[in-house]
Design an enzyme around this catalytic site. Structure first.
Site, PDB file in Angstrom:
ATOM      1  CE  LYS A  74      -6.021  19.185  11.426  1.00 39.26           C
ATOM      2  NZ  LYS A  74      -5.037  18.553  10.540  1.00 39.26           N
ATOM      3  CD1 TRP A 102     -10.152  19.777  12.274  1.00 35.86           C
ATOM      4  CD2 TRP A 102     -10.668  17.604  12.333  1.00 35.86           C
ATOM      5  NE1 TRP A 102      -9.153  19.127  12.974  1.00 35.86           N
ATOM      6  CE2 TRP A 102      -9.449  17.795  13.023  1.00 35.86           C
ATOM      7  CE3 TRP A 102     -11.190  16.316  12.237  1.00 35.86           C
ATOM      8  CZ2 TRP A 102      -8.748  16.746  13.614  1.00 35.86           C
ATOM      9  CZ3 TRP A 102     -10.497  15.275  12.820  1.00 35.86           C
ATOM     10  CH2 TRP A 102      -9.275  15.484  13.511  1.00 35.86           C
ATOM     11  CB  THR A 139      -0.944   0.031   1.215  1.00 41.48           C
ATOM     12  OG1 THR A 139      -1.586   1.308   1.243  1.00 41.48           O
ATOM     13  CG2 THR A 139      -0.224  -0.184   2.533  1.00 41.48           C
ATOM     14  CD  GLU A 155      -2.984  -0.408   5.282  1.00 40.43           C
ATOM     15  OE1 GLU A 155      -3.905  -0.360   4.436  1.00 40.43           O
ATOM     16  OE2 GLU A 155      -2.088   0.459   5.353  1.00 40.43           O
TER      17      GLU A 155
HETATM   18  P1  AMP Z   1      -6.515   1.313  -0.300  1.00 32.88           P
HETATM   19  O1  AMP Z   1      -5.700   0.667   0.743  1.00 32.88           O
HETATM   20  O2  AMP Z   1      -5.749   1.700  -1.503  1.00 32.88           O
HETATM   21  O3  AMP Z   1      -7.725   0.513  -0.629  1.00 32.88           O
HETATM   22  O4  AMP Z   1      -7.031   2.691   0.290  1.00 32.88           O
HETATM   23  C1  AMP Z   1      -7.771   2.737   1.470  1.00 32.88           C
HETATM   24  C2  AMP Z   1      -8.339   4.121   1.683  1.00 32.88           C
HETATM   25  O5  AMP Z   1      -9.248   4.448   0.637  1.00 32.88           O
HETATM   26  C3  AMP Z   1      -9.146   4.259   2.935  1.00 32.88           C
HETATM   27  O6  AMP Z   1      -8.340   4.424   4.079  1.00 32.88           O
HETATM   28  C4  AMP Z   1     -10.000   5.491   2.602  1.00 32.88           C
HETATM   29  O7  AMP Z   1      -9.289   6.671   2.803  1.00 32.88           O
HETATM   30  C5  AMP Z   1     -10.258   5.310   1.129  1.00 32.88           C
HETATM   31  N1  AMP Z   1     -11.579   4.697   0.903  1.00 32.88           N
HETATM   32  C6  AMP Z   1     -11.860   3.435   0.608  1.00 32.88           C
HETATM   33  N2  AMP Z   1     -13.187   3.258   0.438  1.00 32.88           N
HETATM   34  C7  AMP Z   1     -13.765   4.457   0.644  1.00 32.88           C
HETATM   35  C8  AMP Z   1     -15.116   4.949   0.635  1.00 32.88           C
HETATM   36  N3  AMP Z   1     -16.144   4.169   0.335  1.00 32.88           N
HETATM   37  N4  AMP Z   1     -15.301   6.251   0.919  1.00 32.88           N
HETATM   38  C9  AMP Z   1     -14.274   7.076   1.217  1.00 32.88           C
HETATM   39  N5  AMP Z   1     -12.994   6.671   1.229  1.00 32.88           N
HETATM   40  C10 AMP Z   1     -12.730   5.381   0.951  1.00 32.88           C
END
Ligand code: AMP
Length: 542
Positions: free
Chosen positions: A439, A444, A185, A330
């Site tokens: 911010k 926020w 990641t 993760e």
């Molecule tokens: P990844 O590990 O590349 O799948 O990225 C994970 C991150 O994607 C999460 O920690 C969020 O910040 C974002 N994310 C995943 N699904 C959503 C969702 N439905 N809405 C908003 N953010 C999301």
């Protein structure tokens, strides 16, 4: 006293064994890179995966070795995962959208011994091969007839390589906690970090994520995983479809609106899943060509926030239920999904739509909380924002090779890096990545909320909000929009559209039109890049 039940190990290859026995005739359909549509059954997937396992063992691959795959979703990619895990080796999915240097970095960090690669990515790998000393051989996902001329070390077409095995082979047995998959990641700071899934975590996650209230997959379903296998386990679909006996439709390299539509209709797909950008392309294609979706029942959307306009379009214009999901690499990756609980099912339609735009509730196996900066629990009132933390059977406890150090807090919770609210019914809503929160005057502002509303403007195709330095308020929101083809929305018309839908002090101080918003390798808006682009921009209010 211990229970007296069998310690039947939760091993991933038992899934393909099950599919071959109970759903042996069920199809896996692939749009191949070579062009034609390929069909095979779960019985054949298992037989070919066993040959692959035998062949990997002959190449010297053993328990714990890493085998990289750099490939689109296809039957061959699916088979390879079962071959690899069936001898206790580890599939390492490499995201081809990463920068070449990052790919080299993670292949070296993973110490991959074999790279299995699609035709599409052969040139990419050729350009990097000199920098990949641990790789002993390249297996190209094709047959002899389509094999390109290549100097890649010990390169062989997959079909030839597979044909050298007779399939007289048994899966290897080992502890269910054995490592099975590795996915890096880049959502964290510093170098990419490897998330190392186990057989147990993947099996449990697949069961939990695809229940009726999750990314619902049943034996009667035909599933099109548009979400790539290199993006967080394709949200478990490579395991949960055979586990449930659903037909799979693998889209290969073509993920544009027309290609996805063609497969949805020709294969009578009932469930599909991908990030919002894929659905924007599909919806655009449907509208322009005045088309309907005749078999699709549900679409899983996640990876970044799903704009309400997409939810409304699928549900109201095309009769397709949207299941909004949140998760991360993760977390294997599914952390929450948004089915309606009985407590809210009776609400008026507009409130249901607003709930569907939230990221949903955590299934069994995911514990979730929000905390303040001092790690004190915050209330589930739907208003208070906090750091979103999780624990569970499919949540990472550390990164591969200990990279990044300790990642759990004193209570065993992992900080997702997301900021969220949770309402009294358990519906969680992501308001931002912690590093993207704006911010303003000590309070926020949620960039995602503003983006979601802005894309509802009739002339806006995509929107992003970033915080820009402000002498009085510290930061103020700047709204950046990509206009729809042939449109050029005026600043005031966009701001008027937001008026009344968000708090007054959340109103962006300015609107800037751009041709394109940059995205990361996993399809998220690249806010770091946007902040760089607008580094010298000054707000009119500053
Ligand atoms: P990844 O590990 O590349 O799948 O990225 C994970 C991150 O994607 C999460 O920690 C969020 O910040 C974002 N994310 C995943 N699904 C959503 C969702 N439905 N809405 C908003 N953010 C999301």
């Amino acid at each position: 006293m211990l229970g007296l039940m069998q310690d039947w190990p939760l091993l991933l290859h038992k899934i393909i064994d099950f599919a071959a026995v109970q759903h042996g005739g069920q199809e896996v359909v692939s749009r191949t890179i070579e062009g034609p549509i390929h069909r095979e059954t779960y019985r054949e997937v298992r037989a070919r995966a066993l040959k692959g396992a035998q062949r990997l063992a002959r190449d010297g691959i053993k328990l714990g070795d890493r085998v990289a795959t750099l490939a689109w979703n296809s039957h061959r990619h699916l088979e390879s995962w079962y071959s690899i895990v069936g001898i206790g080796a580890i599939y390492h999915t490499v995201n081809p959208r990463l920068f070449p240097d990052q790919i080299a970095w993670i292949v070296n960090h993973a110490e991959d011994r074999i790279v299995m690669v699609d035709l599409t990515f052969v040139p990419l790998v050729e350009a990097l091969a000199d920098k990949l000393p641990t790789v002993e051989r390249y297996i190209v996902f094709t047959d002899a007839a389509h094999m390109p001329q290549t100097k890649l070390k010990n390169a062989v077409p997959y079909e030839e390589w597979l044909a050298e095995a007779d399939g007289d082979f048994r899966w290897v047995e080992f502890d269910e906690r054995t490592a099975a998959g590795l996915c890096y990641t880049s959502g964290t700071t510093g170098n990419p970090k490897g998330v190392l899934y186990s057989h147990r975590s993947n099996v449990l996650h697949s069961m939990a994520a695809t229940g009726g209230d999750g990314l619902q997959v049943l034996a009667n379903d035909t599933v099109l995983p548009v979400v790539p296998m290199f993006h967080a386990n394709s949200w478990s679909l490579a395991f949960s479809c055979p586990m449930k006996g659903a037909k799979m439709v693998m889209p290969g390299a073509k993920l544009d609106g027309a290609s996805v539509y063609e497969l949805l209709e020709s294969e009578k797909v009932t469930f599909t899943a991908a990030v919002p950008t894929v659905w924007l392309m599909l919806l655009d294609y449907l509208r322009k060509n005045n088309l309907k979706l005749s078999t699709l029942k549900m679409v899983g959307i996640g990876g970044s926030a799903c704009p309400p306009a997409i939810i409304r379009a699928f549900e109201e214009d095309y009769g397709v239920e949207v299941r909004h999901a949140w998760g991360m690499t993760e977390m294997s990756p599914v952390g929450s999904t948004g089915a309606m609980k009985p407590a809210v099912a009776h609400l008026p339609r507009e409130q249901i739509l607003a709930l569907k735009a939230k990221q949903g509730w955590a299934p069994f196996g995911v514990e979730m909380k929000i905390t303040d900066d001092q790690n004190r629990d915050l209330p589930w009132d739907g208003v208070t924002f906090g750091h979103l933390k999780v624990a569970g059977f499919a949540v990472a406890k550390s990164y591969f090779k200990g990279e990044g150090g300790e990642i759990l807090d004193e209570n065993g919770f992992f900080d997702t890096g997301d900021v969220a609210t949770i309402d009294p019914n358990g519906y969680m809503q992501i308001t931002d990545r912690a590093k993207d929160v704006i911010k303003s005057g000590g309070e926020w502002i949620s960039s995602i909320d503003i983006e979601n509303i802005a894309v509802g403007h009739p002339d806006v195709a995509e929107a992003a909000v970033i915080g820009v330095r402000h002498p009085k308020w510290d930061e103020r929101p700047l709204l950046i929009v990509v206009p729809k083809e042939g449109k050029s929305p005026q600043r005031d018309s966009v701001l008027d559209f937001l008026n009344g839908k968000i708090a007054k002090w959340w109103m962006p101080d300015d609107v800037q039109l751009v041709k394109e918003i940059p995205h990361t390798a996993t399809g998220k808006i690249n806010k770091m890049k946007l902040r760089e682009t607008f580094a010298s921009y000054r707000l009119p209010t500053a």
